[in-house]
Scaffold this motif. Structure first.
Motif, mmCIF file in Angstrom:
data_model
loop_
_atom_site.group_PDB
_atom_site.id
_atom_site.type_symbol
_atom_site.label_atom_id
_atom_site.label_comp_id
_atom_site.label_asym_id
_atom_site.label_seq_id
_atom_site.Cartn_x
_atom_site.Cartn_y
_atom_site.Cartn_z
ATOM 1 N N LEU A 1 4.289 -2.443 -3.357
ATOM 2 C CA LEU A 1 5.693 -2.071 -3.516
ATOM 3 C C LEU A 1 5.844 -0.562 -3.633
ATOM 4 O O LEU A 1 6.786 0.026 -3.080
ATOM 5 C CB LEU A 1 6.279 -2.750 -4.747
ATOM 6 C CG LEU A 1 6.425 -4.271 -4.698
ATOM 7 C CD1 LEU A 1 7.039 -4.783 -5.985
ATOM 8 C CD2 LEU A 1 7.266 -4.706 -3.505
ATOM 9 N N GLU A 2 4.932 0.078 -4.359
ATOM 10 C CA GLU A 2 4.987 1.539 -4.485
ATOM 11 C C GLU A 2 4.793 2.204 -3.130
ATOM 12 O O GLU A 2 5.460 3.207 -2.816
ATOM 13 C CB GLU A 2 3.924 2.009 -5.472
ATOM 14 C CG GLU A 2 4.248 1.644 -6.920
ATOM 15 C CD GLU A 2 3.117 1.993 -7.875
ATOM 16 O OE1 GLU A 2 1.989 2.249 -7.383
ATOM 17 O OE2 GLU A 2 3.351 2.006 -9.101
ATOM 18 N N ALA A 3 3.905 1.638 -2.303
ATOM 19 C CA ALA A 3 3.702 2.178 -0.955
ATOM 20 C C ALA A 3 4.970 2.006 -0.113
ATOM 21 O O ALA A 3 5.356 2.909 0.645
ATOM 22 C CB ALA A 3 2.525 1.478 -0.289
ATOM 23 N N ALA A 4 5.624 0.848 -0.273
ATOM 24 C CA ALA A 4 6.873 0.620 0.459
ATOM 25 C C ALA A 4 7.953 1.586 0.010
ATOM 26 O O ALA A 4 8.753 2.073 0.831
ATOM 27 C CB ALA A 4 7.331 -0.826 0.265
ATOM 28 N N GLN A 5 7.994 1.879 -1.289
ATOM 29 C CA GLN A 5 8.970 2.844 -1.787
ATOM 30 C C GLN A 5 8.719 4.238 -1.217
ATOM 31 O O GLN A 5 9.669 4.968 -0.916
ATOM 32 C CB GLN A 5 8.942 2.887 -3.316
ATOM 33 C CG GLN A 5 9.673 1.722 -3.966
ATOM 34 C CD GLN A 5 9.796 1.890 -5.460
ATOM 35 O OE1 GLN A 5 8.808 2.135 -6.155
ATOM 36 N NE2 GLN A 5 11.009 1.754 -5.980
ATOM 37 N N GLU A 6 7.459 4.615 -1.079
ATOM 38 C CA GLU A 6 7.142 5.914 -0.475
ATOM 39 C C GLU A 6 7.643 5.978 0.956
ATOM 40 O O GLU A 6 8.143 7.018 1.412
ATOM 41 C CB GLU A 6 5.639 6.185 -0.544
ATOM 42 C CG GLU A 6 5.120 6.443 -1.950
ATOM 43 C CD GLU A 6 5.813 7.631 -2.599
ATOM 44 O OE1 GLU A 6 6.002 8.661 -1.921
ATOM 45 O OE2 GLU A 6 6.168 7.535 -3.796
ATOM 46 N N LEU B 1 12.266 -4.815 -0.993
ATOM 47 C CA LEU B 1 10.906 -4.321 -0.814
ATOM 48 C C LEU B 1 9.952 -5.443 -0.423
ATOM 49 O O LEU B 1 8.982 -5.219 0.297
ATOM 50 C CB LEU B 1 10.412 -3.647 -2.092
ATOM 51 C CG LEU B 1 11.018 -2.279 -2.413
ATOM 52 C CD1 LEU B 1 10.657 -1.858 -3.827
ATOM 53 C CD2 LEU B 1 10.557 -1.226 -1.412
ATOM 54 N N LEU B 2 10.226 -6.656 -0.905
ATOM 55 C CA LEU B 2 9.350 -7.779 -0.605
ATOM 56 C C LEU B 2 9.672 -8.450 0.724
ATOM 57 O O LEU B 2 8.776 -8.856 1.463
ATOM 58 C CB LEU B 2 9.446 -8.823 -1.728
ATOM 59 C CG LEU B 2 8.790 -8.472 -3.063
ATOM 60 C CD1 LEU B 2 9.166 -9.511 -4.111
ATOM 61 C CD2 LEU B 2 7.280 -8.389 -2.905
#
Length: 319
Positions: free
Chosen positions: A190-195, A287-288
């Motif tokens: 999820l953090e990678a997707a936020q980036e 995000l998911l």
């Protein structure tokens, strides 16, 4: 008394107008108002219009999302039609600019009176209203709105043949989201997707700056007579549509990129989900999942959604 007034501060402007005197119209907001009114007069529920406005990234003058109540209060203000009420309560012309016609305002008043007498709708967050739901028949997006019985639902407003109860669909999606959140490694994904969202947001900001600059560049050729009024209006309209889309997408991406991710055990995650703001839950879902596809019910009256929903994950769920 004067000091008390100074502490209160200036009143927010009325949506659609540039100033407190209502002497100058903000064109983009006037277009949003006209579209909202057209949808309402065409028979769309107020909740569906609110969902559309928020999904498109339109916000009130204080930056908040629209609700059934705020839209109703806004359109009940006669100033949107260049009118005001005199001491006798009669509507009279003010001579100020109008966002909608007097006839439209009277139609809205009559419609609102009927609707308020029939049902008092509470606000419903519609977690999947930001373009996340997809009709399983025609592939178009679904929007949130009330059924004829007043039940919050998602419905395809293109083919109109697929509808699902909002709570049933959101519970189903929420269960799968919580199950995935509890798995090791999901937070890092999820953090990678936020980036990635942050990179997209920056690209959108640059895009918006370029569009604003290109709109400003139209003035010189028009002033020199190289571009006619019709061509100028067409070019300006095209740029405005692109700006609208870019700004709407930017607000949506920023909301997801800046969302705080939950921590803790499965029990803590379940507790968090039950009390988390709608914007946070919507961001987690976005995000998911790339899309939540809803198929038609097997038969009238079937309330189970287990075999009606296809979850399109951004990445394959871990097993």
């Amino acid at each position: 008394m004067q000091r008390a007034a100074e502490r209160v501060g200036p009143m927010p402007r009325l949506y659609g107008f540039e100033d407190q005197r209502l002497s100058r119209v903000r064109e983009q907001e006037r277009q949003v108002t006209r579209e909202a009114v057209s949808r309402l007069l065409a028979g769309q529920p107020r909740s569906a219009v609110v969902s559309w406005m928020n999904a498109e990234g339109h916000r009130g003058t204080m930056g908040g999302e629209w609700t059934n109540g705020s839209l109703g209060r806004y359109l009940a203000n006669p100033a949107v039609a260049g009118l005001e009420r005199n001491q006798a309560g009669e509507l009279v012309e003010t001579g100020r600019p109008a966002l909608i016609t007097s006839a439209e305002f009277l139609q809205l008043e009559a419609q609102s009176g009927r609707a308020d007498a029939a049902v008092r709708e509470d606000d419903f967050p519609y977690l999947l209203s930001e373009g996340l739901t997809e009709c399983g028949l025609c592939d178009h997006g679904m929007t949130g709105g009330r059924s004829n019985a007043g039940t919050p639902s998602y419905r395809c407003h293109d083919c109109g043949r697929v509808r699902v109860t909002a709570t049933a669909l959101e519970d189903y999606v929420g269960e799968h989201a919580l199950a995935e959140l509890s798995r090791p490694g999901t937070r890092a994904a999820l953090e990678a997707a936020q980036e990635e969202m942050k990179v997209e947001a920056e690209a959108l900001r640059v895009r918006i700056q370029d569009l604003v600059a290109s709109r400003g560049a139209l003035a010189e050729p028009y002033a020199e007579g190289h571009v006619g009024r019709v061509a100028l209006a067409a070019a300006d309209g095209t740029i405005n549509e692109k700006l609208k889309a870019a700004r709407s997408r930017l607000r949506y991406v920023e909301q997801i990129a800046d969302a705080k991710l939950p921590l803790g055990t499965v029990k803590n995650l379940v507790r968090w989900w039950g009390h988390a703001p709608s914007s946070s839950k919507r961001a987690i879902i976005a995000l998911l999942f790339d899309r939540v596809r809803v198929l038609p019910a097997r038969a009238r009256g079937v309330r189970s959604v287990d075999d009606r929903v296809e979850l399109k994950w951004r990445t394959a769920p871990k097993v």
